[in-house]
Structures are given as C-alpha cells and as structure tokens.
Write a protein that holds these residues in place. Structure first.
Motif, PDB file in Angstrom:
ATOM      1  N   ARG A 167      21.210 -15.418  48.910  1.00 24.04           N
ATOM      2  CA  ARG A 167      20.958 -16.915  49.112  1.00 24.04           C
ATOM      3  C   ARG A 167      19.490 -17.222  48.542  1.00 24.04           C
ATOM      4  O   ARG A 167      18.695 -16.389  49.108  1.00 24.04           O
ATOM      5  N   ALA A 168      19.314 -18.174  47.973  1.00 21.27           N
ATOM      6  CA  ALA A 168      18.038 -18.330  47.580  1.00 21.27           C
ATOM      7  C   ALA A 168      17.741 -19.849  47.332  1.00 21.27           C
ATOM      8  O   ALA A 168      18.434 -20.722  47.920  1.00 21.27           O
ATOM      9  N   HIS A 169      16.695 -20.229  46.450  1.00 19.43           N
ATOM     10  CA  HIS A 169      16.648 -21.793  46.232  1.00 19.43           C
ATOM     11  C   HIS A 169      17.758 -22.521  45.612  1.00 19.43           C
ATOM     12  O   HIS A 169      18.483 -22.038  44.910  1.00 19.43           O
ATOM     13  N   PRO A 170      18.167 -23.821  46.198  1.00 24.38           N
ATOM     14  CA  PRO A 170      19.162 -24.454  45.824  1.00 24.38           C
ATOM     15  C   PRO A 170      19.396 -24.371  44.064  1.00 24.38           C
ATOM     16  O   PRO A 170      20.489 -24.635  43.576  1.00 24.38           O
ATOM     17  N   ALA A 171      18.330 -24.152  43.599  1.00 23.07           N
ATOM     18  CA  ALA A 171      18.303 -24.382  41.906  1.00 23.07           C
ATOM     19  C   ALA A 171      18.674 -23.024  41.381  1.00 23.07           C
ATOM     20  O   ALA A 171      18.753 -22.885  40.060  1.00 23.07           O
ATOM     21  N   ASP A 172      18.187 -22.189  41.972  1.00 27.11           N
ATOM     22  CA  ASP A 172      18.746 -20.462  41.799  1.00 27.11           C
ATOM     23  C   ASP A 172      20.106 -20.517  41.326  1.00 27.11           C
ATOM     24  O   ASP A 172      20.937 -20.999  41.765  1.00 27.11           O
TER      25      ASP A 172
ATOM     26  N   GLU B 213      23.268 -19.443  45.625  1.00 28.42           N
ATOM     27  CA  GLU B 213      24.002 -18.192  46.072  1.00 28.42           C
ATOM     28  C   GLU B 213      24.675 -17.495  44.967  1.00 28.42           C
ATOM     29  O   GLU B 213      24.883 -17.995  44.118  1.00 28.42           O
ATOM     30  N   GLY B 214      24.401 -16.205  45.082  1.00 32.01           N
ATOM     31  CA  GLY B 214      25.260 -15.284  44.307  1.00 32.01           C
ATOM     32  C   GLY B 214      25.628 -14.104  44.768  1.00 32.01           C
ATOM     33  O   GLY B 214      25.710 -14.085  46.074  1.00 32.01           O
ATOM     34  N   ARG B 215      25.606 -12.895  44.154  1.00 26.40           N
ATOM     35  CA  ARG B 215      26.109 -11.538  44.798  1.00 26.40           C
ATOM     36  C   ARG B 215      25.141 -10.808  43.821  1.00 26.40           C
ATOM     37  O   ARG B 215      25.379 -10.723  42.787  1.00 26.40           O
ATOM     38  N   GLY B 216      24.548  -9.769  44.634  1.00 29.94           N
ATOM     39  CA  GLY B 216      23.610  -8.885  43.906  1.00 29.94           C
ATOM     40  C   GLY B 216      22.949  -7.797  44.723  1.00 29.94           C
ATOM     41  O   GLY B 216      23.429  -7.678  46.005  1.00 29.94           O
ATOM     42  N   LEU B 217      21.793  -7.431  44.396  1.00 29.95           N
ATOM     43  CA  LEU B 217      20.971  -6.434  45.599  1.00 29.95           C
ATOM     44  C   LEU B 217      19.812  -7.384  46.048  1.00 29.95           C
ATOM     45  O   LEU B 217      19.426  -8.247  45.435  1.00 29.95           O
TER      46      LEU B 217
ATOM     47  N   SER C 246      24.421 -13.964  39.072  1.00 35.80           N
ATOM     48  CA  SER C 246      22.936 -13.377  39.522  1.00 35.80           C
ATOM     49  C   SER C 246      22.076 -12.680  38.657  1.00 35.80           C
ATOM     50  O   SER C 246      21.297 -11.764  38.883  1.00 35.80           O
ATOM     51  N   GLY C 247      22.844 -12.790  37.328  1.00 37.20           N
ATOM     52  CA  GLY C 247      22.024 -11.907  36.288  1.00 37.20           C
ATOM     53  C   GLY C 247      22.372 -10.375  36.048  1.00 37.20           C
ATOM     54  O   GLY C 247      21.998  -9.796  35.235  1.00 37.20           O
TER      55      GLY C 247
END
Length: 568
Positions: free
Chosen positions: A267-272, A278-282, A346-347
């Motif tokens: 979870r990060a800034h709403p614009a991220d 939100e996404g899935r990563g490390l 999430s890149g």
C-alpha cells in the motif's frame, strides 16, 4: 592510452547488424571499448589470442533452476539407472552411507517413468530399502515427486482430515491408498520439511552450478523462481546470490525471478500503482531491474499449470491414453487475474508458466489486459514453455510482442515421450520456433535445467533440426536457421530479459561477456558438436579449456552432499 585486454580470434560474431564481424575486441573495466581499427595505437595490459576460434556474445540461459540443480549434484541421479534394479541399488547405497544417522534424508533426482516403460517405483520396495529414512525423489520435469511412507507420514497424509494444498495432488491407488506420487504444489509439503536451506549451503550450490555454467559458455542466466512456493529454497534466497557474488563464487550473471508466492500486498500513496494505491511486490517498492551487473531482479514467475510429462498441463483436448484428463490450472482464473494485475502495476513484468493451450489462453488474456490497463514496462512479458500452442495463440503472442520461452533442448531427450502425450494431431504445435519468429514474438532460448541439460549448443541444434531421439521431427515447419538459434541465446534472450542495453550483442559500451567456440555455430553442420574453448565474463576468463588453472567443474561441496542441513 592503455586498456585492460585485447582479445583476438579468427572470427568474432558480434550479432550487431551494424558491425556483424570483427577479429579483435578491446576491453576496459569489464566493458567493450572498440573493435579492430578502433584499437589502432592503443596498448593493452594483456592480450589473448584464441587463434582459429570463433567468439560470440556470451550465452544466456533465459530459464533455468540453478540452486535446485546445484543442490541436486549431491543426490542419487536416477538418470544413471536404466533399470529399477539399478535404481533400487543406488538408493540402497545412499541409505548405507547414512545408516548411522537415523532419520537422514535420501534424495534422488532426475526420475522419469519413461525409462521404466511408464511404471512408477513400488512404494513397498522403496519402504523396504529406506526404512525410517525419509525419501524425496524428484521427477525430471520438476512437477512431481515420488516419496516413501516415512515422508508421507511426516507431511501428514495419514492424519484425519488431510487435504492436499490447492494446485497439488497426492495420488491414490484403486483402494484409496497413497502411491507415493505427489503432483505440483503438493511437493511444497516436502519442501517445508527441508526449508529453509542455510545461506552457506545455497552459496555452495550456486558456486558448483555456475562453475559448470561457465564450462558450457554461459555468462548470464535467469533463475526461474526464488523465495517462495515449491520452487524456492529460502525466504532470503536472494541473499545467497549476493553472498556468492561477494565471495567470488558466482561464475555467471544472475537475474532472479521472484516466485509470485514471495510477493506480498503493498500500500502506498493513492496516486501510486497507476492510481490504485495498492499492488503486489517486495518491500520498499523494489521492482524489476533492481540490483547490480552480477545479481539483479527479473520478471515475477507465476505458475498457471503443470507439465506435459506428468499430464498435468491444462489442455483443451484429452491427453492420449488419458481419457477425460485435460490437466488442470493450479488456481482459479479470477485469482490469477487479481494477482497478475497487482504484480504488473507494481512494476514487475510477468513470466507466466503455461504449457497446455488452456493455460496459454489464460496467459495471453492476463498479459493483454495488463498491457491495456497499465501500458508497457521496461521488459516484455513472457510465457514460459508455450508447450502446446495453437496457431491462433502464436499469432496473438506475436501481436502482443511477448517473449516466448520454449525449450528446444527438450526435443531430443523428451520429444518422443511428449509426442505420445498429445498424438499426431497436435505434434506441430509443440515447443514452436519458426512460427513464433514469423508472428513477431521474441523467441527466447533456455534449458529449464535440470529438466534437460544446459548444453545450449545441443539445444540450438535441436532448434534447427527438431529431431527427437527416436528420429521423429517435432514440428515439421518449426525449424530455424543456425544464426537464429544463436540469437535465441544472445540478442533475443537479452531482449526478453530486459537486458539488451548491456548484453546479447558485442557492441561498444556493453559488458565484455563472450563465449569462445572451436568453430562458428552459424556455418556448422552440427552446432552440438562444437567445443567450448573458453568463456569470458567482464573481460576475464571464467573458464578456459586450455588451462587447468581457470574454470572447469568445481568439486561438489560436502554441504551439498549433506542435504540434511536445515531439514526437520
């Protein structure tokens, strides 16, 4: 001006269309600074002349399992046993070697029922041999294991209410008793008893494996699944690769694919994350490409289905001899969609394991939706294996510019067995080559070691002639040219792994990674017969067949032989 080294050979195949050939290359600080006339008047601290040899860009193995193979070097190799009598004898010898250590694990690798007329080993006989020693026998496909009753007991099969994990199966006989065969994710129950391997054990395994890579001309590889699921070996597996590099024990450049199970919700800034927040990563937002020239992150590996050899790949028509068996997806499509889109935004580009055509349909859907919603990433998405691909799927993969990663090296040793699984009607759809190139996809070379060996020259020859061990042609119109075969393990592999800026061709500014061969693979009548003379990694010899002082297979460390380290 002084540079570090000049390397000469009769022929240097750069794979760079602007300057396809040279005879001398100059290197400074591990990178290429010029060729031929560019080096006039420039001296070097060292000069190496390979005479009549042919130099190519360093070979890239775009999908392999380094830690798994390195650990297995100390196991009983079922591939050395042509009969069950000899296999049982090898297991008996392994038991005798640890007989004074109650409960020590017995490990066997490379099992393939095709060697034994399709029969699996007798659970009763395995129990007689092993007693209270747990046994883990890995199928050559990696998608199944054979275990004894002691292992079944330890993983809880005999407990009331036992259920196999999602995406896995514990096979039963007609009476409902376990046969000892574990499919797909059920292998994770055994891995949970062995994991985590210690960092020192993993470093030793990585060193033993990559020293052997160098002897095959391999300078870079993609490790297809670390840190999670039944394919991982430790939740801190990446640290072992970093430690190997720091200790000088990493003899090829590693690109690490995190297993999807190793990622967690972020979870990060709403614009991220493309406005999702939100996404899935490390943790810390680490994503694809993070790392050094020695060790860096690659795609995220997601398993969609199983294997052809085990008839667990998800297909749209029955496997031959297996009526009403069309394999299976390892999870629900809706789960895969949610997971894959969160990973991609999430890149992380996706590397989707899809062997059967039903799984390939899902893989194409996921990639196309990710592209549509979030646009391109620095590296193309990949479909690993692409085992049974219909013509419409090839066209779609090309349109999406997907990196398709089949294993031409399967064709020789496993091709006849695969043909029996799918029958004549689908034989031209198997592990494609030419049609992928013509459709616009990125044909990417890989071994899938230890499923097949990592003699990439043998794999290149198979990509050209498509011959099985039994003399059949697997895909009559799928053969490619020798030059294209070389590109699958150089330029195209670098493009598929998102690393073409630094490797894949020999150009000024790129890493000085090279494979030195006894003759040209482009003009050879049999690429597999060409010997590796030397391997150059960053301008230094990582392997030299002319000298016992450089390279050659490292001895198998005792820590690998003693696989009980970390076992419970």
């Amino acid at each position: 001006m002084h540079i570090d080294v000049k390397i000469r050979a009769h022929e240097i195949l750069t794979m760079d269309r602007a300057r396809p050939k040279a005879s001398c290359v100059g290197i400074l600080n591990g990178r290429i600074v010029g060729f031929d006339q560019d080096l006039t008047g420039i001296s070097a601290r060292e000069e190496i002349d390979f005479g009549d040899a042919c130099i190519t860009p360093g070979f890239i193995d775009a999908h392999c399992h380094t830690a798994w193979w390195g650990l297995s070097l100390g196991a009983v190799d079922a591939g050395d046993s042509p009969t069950y009598a000899s296999l049982y004898g090898a297991i008996e010898a392994a038991v005798a070697a640890v007989d004074d250590e109650p409960g020590a694990w017995i490990h066997v690798t490379g099992f393939n029922q095709a060697r034994y007329d399709g029969r699996y080993p007798s659970l009763e006989r395995l129990d007689e041999i092993t007693g209270d020693h747990p046994l883990s026998m890995r199928h050559t496909s990696g998608h199944a294991s054979i275990v004894n009753t002691e292992t079944l007991r330890r993983i809880g099969v005999f407990r009331d209410g036992f259920e196999p994990p999602a995406g896995g199966a514990v096979l039963l006989d007609e009476s409902g008793a376990p046969t000892g065969v574990l499919e797909e994710a059920a292998q994770g129950l055994v891995q949970a008893l062995l994991m985590p391997y210690s960092q020192d054990v993993l470093v030793d395994a990585i060193e033993a494996a990559t020293a052997r890579y160098a002897a095959e001309g391999i300078t870079s590889f993609s490790e297809a699944g670390v840190g999670g699921g039944w394919i991982g070996h430790s939740p801190v597996e990446v640290a072992a690769y970093q430690a190997a590099a720091e200790r000088g024990s990493l003899h090829a450049r590693a690109q690490l694919m995190p297993a999807a199970d190793a990622l967690r919700p972020l979870r990060a800034h709403p614009a991220d994350f493309h406005g999702h927040g939100e996404g899935r990563g490390l943790d810390l937002g680490v994503r694809f490409g993070f790392g050094t020239d020695e060790v860096r992150f690659g795609h995220v590996k997601v398993f969609l289905d199983g294997s052809l050899l085990g008839a667990t790949a998800a297909v749209t028509e029955d496997f031959c001899g297996h009526d009403h068996n069309r394999g299976y997806l390892l999870d629900e499509p809706a789960h895969y969609r949610e997971q894959a889109l969160a990973i991609y935004r999430s890149g992380w580009p996706l590397a989707l394991h899809a062997i059967g055509d039903a799984a390939i349909d899902l893989a194409l859907d996921l990639i196309e939706e990710a592209h549509s919603l979030y646009g391109p990433l620095p590296a193309p998405c990949r479909i690993e294996h692409f085992g049974i691909a219909r013509p419409d799927q090839v066209t779609r993969a090309g349109r999406l510019r997907i990196a398709v990663t089949p294993q031409a090296g399967f064709i020789g040793p496993l091709g006849d067995q695969i043909l029996k699984r799918v029958g004549a009607g689908r034989r031209d759809w198997l592990y494609r080559g030419r049609s992928i190139i013509d459709a616009g996809g990125i044909l990417t070379g890989s071994s899938d070691l230890p499923v097949a060996d990592n003699n990439l020259r043998r794999g290149m020859q198979s990509a050209v002639d498509r011959l099985t061990a039994g003399g059949e042609i697997l895909g009559t119109r799928e053969g490619i040219t020798p030059e294209e075969a070389l590109r699958t393990h150089t330029e195209w592999a670098a493009e598929a792994t998102g690393q073409l800026r630094d490797k894949g061709t020999l150009e000024v500014g790129k890493l000085a990674d090279m494979t030195v061969l006894a003759s040209s693979p482009i003009s050879a009548t049999d690429i597999s017969a060409i010997e590796v003379v030397a391997t150059v990694l960053g301008g230094e010899l990582s392997y030299d067949s002319r000298s016992s002082a450089v390279g050659g297979p490292a001895p198998i460390p005792t820590t690998i032989r003693d696989k009980r380290a970390g076992a419970r």
